[in-house]
Design an enzyme around this catalytic site. Structure first.
Site, PDB file in Angstrom:
ATOM      1  N   TYR A  96      25.919   0.933  10.918  1.00  9.83           N
ATOM      2  CA  TYR A  96      25.881   0.350   9.736  1.00  9.83           C
ATOM      3  C   TYR A  96      25.200  -0.934   9.658  1.00  9.83           C
ATOM      4  O   TYR A  96      25.702  -1.706  10.530  1.00  9.83           O
ATOM      5  CB  TYR A  96      27.176   0.269   9.033  1.00  9.83           C
ATOM      6  CG  TYR A  96      27.054   1.418   7.781  1.00  9.83           C
ATOM      7  CD1 TYR A  96      26.300   1.266   6.792  1.00  9.83           C
ATOM      8  CD2 TYR A  96      28.223   2.468   7.749  1.00  9.83           C
ATOM      9  CE1 TYR A  96      26.311   2.245   5.562  1.00  9.83           C
ATOM     10  CE2 TYR A  96      27.918   3.178   6.521  1.00  9.83           C
ATOM     11  CZ  TYR A  96      27.212   3.044   5.516  1.00  9.83           C
ATOM     12  OH  TYR A  96      27.045   4.043   4.635  1.00  9.83           O
ATOM     13  N   GLU A 137      24.272  -3.321   6.549  1.00 13.01           N
ATOM     14  CA  GLU A 137      24.161  -3.928   5.509  1.00 13.01           C
ATOM     15  C   GLU A 137      24.036  -5.523   5.659  1.00 13.01           C
ATOM     16  O   GLU A 137      24.727  -6.003   6.445  1.00 13.01           O
ATOM     17  CB  GLU A 137      25.114  -3.584   4.268  1.00 13.01           C
ATOM     18  CG  GLU A 137      25.239  -2.092   3.993  1.00 13.01           C
ATOM     19  CD  GLU A 137      26.197  -1.869   3.070  1.00 13.01           C
ATOM     20  OE1 GLU A 137      26.637  -2.700   2.133  1.00 13.01           O
ATOM     21  OE2 GLU A 137      26.375  -0.489   2.871  1.00 13.01           O
ATOM     22  N   ASP A 171       1.561  -1.865  -6.117  1.00 13.73           N
ATOM     23  CA  ASP A 171       2.248  -0.539  -5.142  1.00 13.73           C
ATOM     24  C   ASP A 171       1.144  -0.464  -4.181  1.00 13.73           C
ATOM     25  O   ASP A 171       0.269   0.331  -4.793  1.00 13.73           O
ATOM     26  CB  ASP A 171       2.572   0.265  -6.086  1.00 13.73           C
ATOM     27  CG  ASP A 171       3.196   1.607  -5.184  1.00 13.73           C
ATOM     28  OD1 ASP A 171       3.056   1.489  -3.994  1.00 13.73           O
ATOM     29  OD2 ASP A 171       4.020   2.144  -6.128  1.00 13.73           O
ATOM     30  N   THR A 212       4.762   2.486   0.840  1.00 10.66           N
ATOM     31  CA  THR A 212       5.365   3.321   1.995  1.00 10.66           C
ATOM     32  C   THR A 212       4.845   3.083   3.339  1.00 10.66           C
ATOM     33  O   THR A 212       3.802   2.490   3.370  1.00 10.66           O
ATOM     34  CB  THR A 212       5.405   4.871   1.515  1.00 10.66           C
ATOM     35  OG1 THR A 212       3.900   5.159   1.446  1.00 10.66           O
ATOM     36  CG2 THR A 212       5.742   5.220  -0.052  1.00 10.66           C
ATOM     37  N   LYS A 231       2.086   7.174   4.692  1.00 12.85           N
ATOM     38  CA  LYS A 231       1.045   7.807   4.325  1.00 12.85           C
ATOM     39  C   LYS A 231      -0.007   7.090   4.946  1.00 12.85           C
ATOM     40  O   LYS A 231      -0.186   7.665   6.229  1.00 12.85           O
ATOM     41  CB  LYS A 231       0.830   7.383   2.766  1.00 12.85           C
ATOM     42  CG  LYS A 231       1.877   7.920   1.794  1.00 12.85           C
ATOM     43  CD  LYS A 231       1.803   7.579   0.425  1.00 12.85           C
ATOM     44  CE  LYS A 231       2.658   8.093  -0.634  1.00 12.85           C
ATOM     45  NZ  LYS A 231       3.980   7.482  -0.801  1.00 12.85           N
ATOM     46  N   ARG A 246       8.611   7.953   7.359  1.00 16.65           N
ATOM     47  CA  ARG A 246       9.097   8.315   6.234  1.00 16.65           C
ATOM     48  C   ARG A 246       9.813   6.896   5.736  1.00 16.65           C
ATOM     49  O   ARG A 246      11.051   6.984   6.194  1.00 16.65           O
ATOM     50  CB  ARG A 246       9.721   9.457   6.121  1.00 16.65           C
ATOM     51  CG  ARG A 246       9.815   9.729   4.506  1.00 16.65           C
ATOM     52  CD  ARG A 246      10.226  11.248   4.582  1.00 16.65           C
ATOM     53  NE  ARG A 246       8.927  11.919   4.774  1.00 16.65           N
ATOM     54  CZ  ARG A 246       7.639  12.107   3.886  1.00 16.65           C
ATOM     55  NH1 ARG A 246       7.869  11.774   2.551  1.00 16.65           N
ATOM     56  NH2 ARG A 246       6.706  12.678   4.340  1.00 16.65           N
TER      57      ARG A 246
HETATM   58  N1  DSN Z   1       4.831  11.418  -3.781  1.00 14.88           N
HETATM   59  C1  DSN Z   1       3.869  10.433  -3.640  1.00 14.88           C
HETATM   60  C2  DSN Z   1       2.482  10.907  -3.620  1.00 14.88           C
HETATM   61  O1  DSN Z   1       2.426  12.140  -3.368  1.00 14.88           O
HETATM   62  O2  DSN Z   1       1.718  10.200  -4.098  1.00 14.88           O
HETATM   63  C3  DSN Z   1       4.128   9.336  -4.318  1.00 14.88           C
HETATM   64  O3  DSN Z   1       5.628   9.262  -4.810  1.00 14.88           O
END
Ligand code: DSN
Length: 480
Positions: A66, A68, A243, A272, A275, A281
């Site tokens: 942990y 935090e 974003d 994120t 991607k 992730r």
């Molecule tokens: N799940 C992501 C996407 O596929 O674009 C975004 O939340």
């Protein structure tokens, strides 16, 4: 076999043996997932293949700790190694993106956006509000102060891109928390070109006067001029939040520079890490120094305890993205998207905006007489993994949709190039031309059922296998 493949083969084989000694069905599902991923054309625009080094970093005892709080300021004892990990991940992120501040704790993109929203509210509302209430800090606020503050927070305004134009659920879509915690309005795209119309965004912003202007997308196949978005935000006194979850890899790889790089223009940038950035992730927030203190309050404000094992993997992935080879990868992702788009256009298919200049293509499947749901299912039968997606003003709504979103980051990682992506377009058109929309039990038109012509799935799978075999996933990684 390279040293890395030999090490990964041995490590994974032993790990699976250990897992199988406790729950063999999980070991088997894990093996099968690799088999399935290796055998399919993965075109989901938000997916990729992280390196074995990144994946393995997540499987350690950091998971048990942990932590935090923030580096050097934890609510738990014994966080010295977590501090090392978090500080390194943040340093790599700052260096890679040229950001003043990086917060690497968010567990996902939605979490990163929640951190950003609350930190913007804290910075923009709570600060001035405390001044007006003549209080030095939050602990001095009375119950009446809180009631008035809650009222003011509830009235804050957010302007983001609509879901069907390519925005994300968290950009103010009504059913999402972002559409409930903010009084929201949405901007769309030009009905003729499908492109962002900056004058229309500016006009809406002048009228609505949002506190937060959100830019960024999950299904818009074009680049965004963030300098223009910042001008709009400045004119109306809004905070610009971008974003970049989908295109962070293209920013990291310097495909998007100048006005197309959000980091120098936005106050807060969220992403994120799994991607196009090709990491584990998770999520991340970049911010100017001004917003840093409120961003750092993400945990425990809206996040549970940081996932230290994932922060460690973020550090490894960000170190990979700082290597020169990542720039070549990112450029290839964009070049491949163009090849895919051209492959569709030369075969007469309809693309939203008529093409792409990022990592994704949005194929309107209505000219094939199909919904997105039917197209997605038929493609999956043929081993092509995609996801259905709304097109602007979609008559079929967000569940059935009229589009298929396709991205190039994953197959580019496998080594696919121009010729393969042209062939991928050919195979997809083959499936869609040979799929017929079905009927409901009552005999009416169905938006879900479909019939794929005889032999099409086998033909497409065989053609895909030829390409996939030439570009193996995790070459040399063999499980015993
Ligand atoms: N799940 C992501 C996407 O596929 O674009 C975004 O939340």
């Amino acid at each position: 076999m390279t040293d890395a493949s030999r090490l990964a083969s041995s490590a994974y084989s032993q790990a699976l043996e250990l897992i199988a000694s406790v729950e063999p069905r999980i070991a088997e599902a894990t093996r099968q997932e690799l088999v399935d991923q290796r055998a399919s054309l993965k075109l989901i625009a938000s997916e990729n293949y992280a390196s074995p080094a990144v994946l393995m970093t997540m499987g350690t005892w950091f998971s048990d700790k942990y932590a935090e709080g923030t580096v050097g300021h934890r609510f738990y004892a014994g966080c010295q190694n977590v501090d090392t990990v978090e500080a390194l991940a943040a340093e790599h992120a700052r260096e890679l993106f040229g950001a003043e501040h990086a917060y690497v704790q968010p567990h996902s993109g939605i979490d990163a956006n929640l951190v950003a929203f609350w930190s913007i509210l804290a910075h923009r509302v709570e600060g001035p509000w405390l001044e007006r209430a003549e209080k030095k800090n939050v602990s001095e606020l009375t119950e009446e102060d809180w009631e008035a503050l809650r009222k003011e927070l509830g009235n804050q305004r957010l302007l983001g891109m609509s879901l069907d134009a390519g925005g994300h659920l968290t950009h103010g879509f009504r059913p999402n928390i972002s559409g409930k915690m903010f009084h929201q309005q949405q901007y769309g795209t030009d009905p003729t070109t499908g492109l962002l119309d900056y004058d229309a965004v500016a006009a809406k912003a002048r009228e609505f006067k949002p506190l937060v202007l959100v830019a960024g997308y999950s299904a818009y196949p074009r680049r965004v001029n963030f300098a223009k978005m910042r001008e709009i935000a400045d004119e109306v006194g809004a905070t610009l939040m971008v974003d970049m979850a989908h295109f962070a890899g293209l920013v990291a790889g310097k495909v998007f520079t100048g006005d197309e790089d959000p980091v120098p223009h936005a106050h807060v940038v969220t992403t994120t890490t799994h991607k196009s950035l090709r990491g584990p992730r998770g999520g991340m927030v970049l911010a100017t120094a001004e917003y840093a203190p409120s961003v750092d309050r993400g945990c425990p404000m809206v996040l549970g305890g940081p996932l230290s094992h994932v922060m460690a993997a973020k550090a490894v992935a960000l170190a990979e993205a700082r290597q020169d080879s990542f720039r070549g990868y990112a450029q290839q992702v964009a070049d491949n998207a163009k090849s895919l788009a051209e492959g569709f256009l030369t075969r007469g298919a309809d693309l939203v905006t008529g093409g792409t200049d990022n990592h994704l293509v949005l194929l309107d499947v209505s000219s094939f007489g199909l919904t997105g749901r039917q197209a997605e299912s038929a493609l999956l039968d043929a081993g092509v993994v995609t996801n259905r997606n709304s097109v602007p003003n979609d008559p079929n709504g967000a569940w059935y949709t009229s589009g298929i979103r396709l991205g190039t980051p994953a197959l580019t990682t496998r080594g696919f190039g121009h010729d393969e992506f042209d062939r991928v377009a050919e195979l997809i058109v083959d499936v869609l031309r040979n799929t017929e929309a079905g009927t409901t039990k009552a005999g009416g038109p169905s938006k879900a059922s479909y019939a794929l012509g005889d032999g099409v799935a086998d033909r497409v799978k065989a053609a895909s296998a030829e390409m996939l075999d030439k570009h193996p996933l995790y070459p040399g990684l063999e499980l015993s």
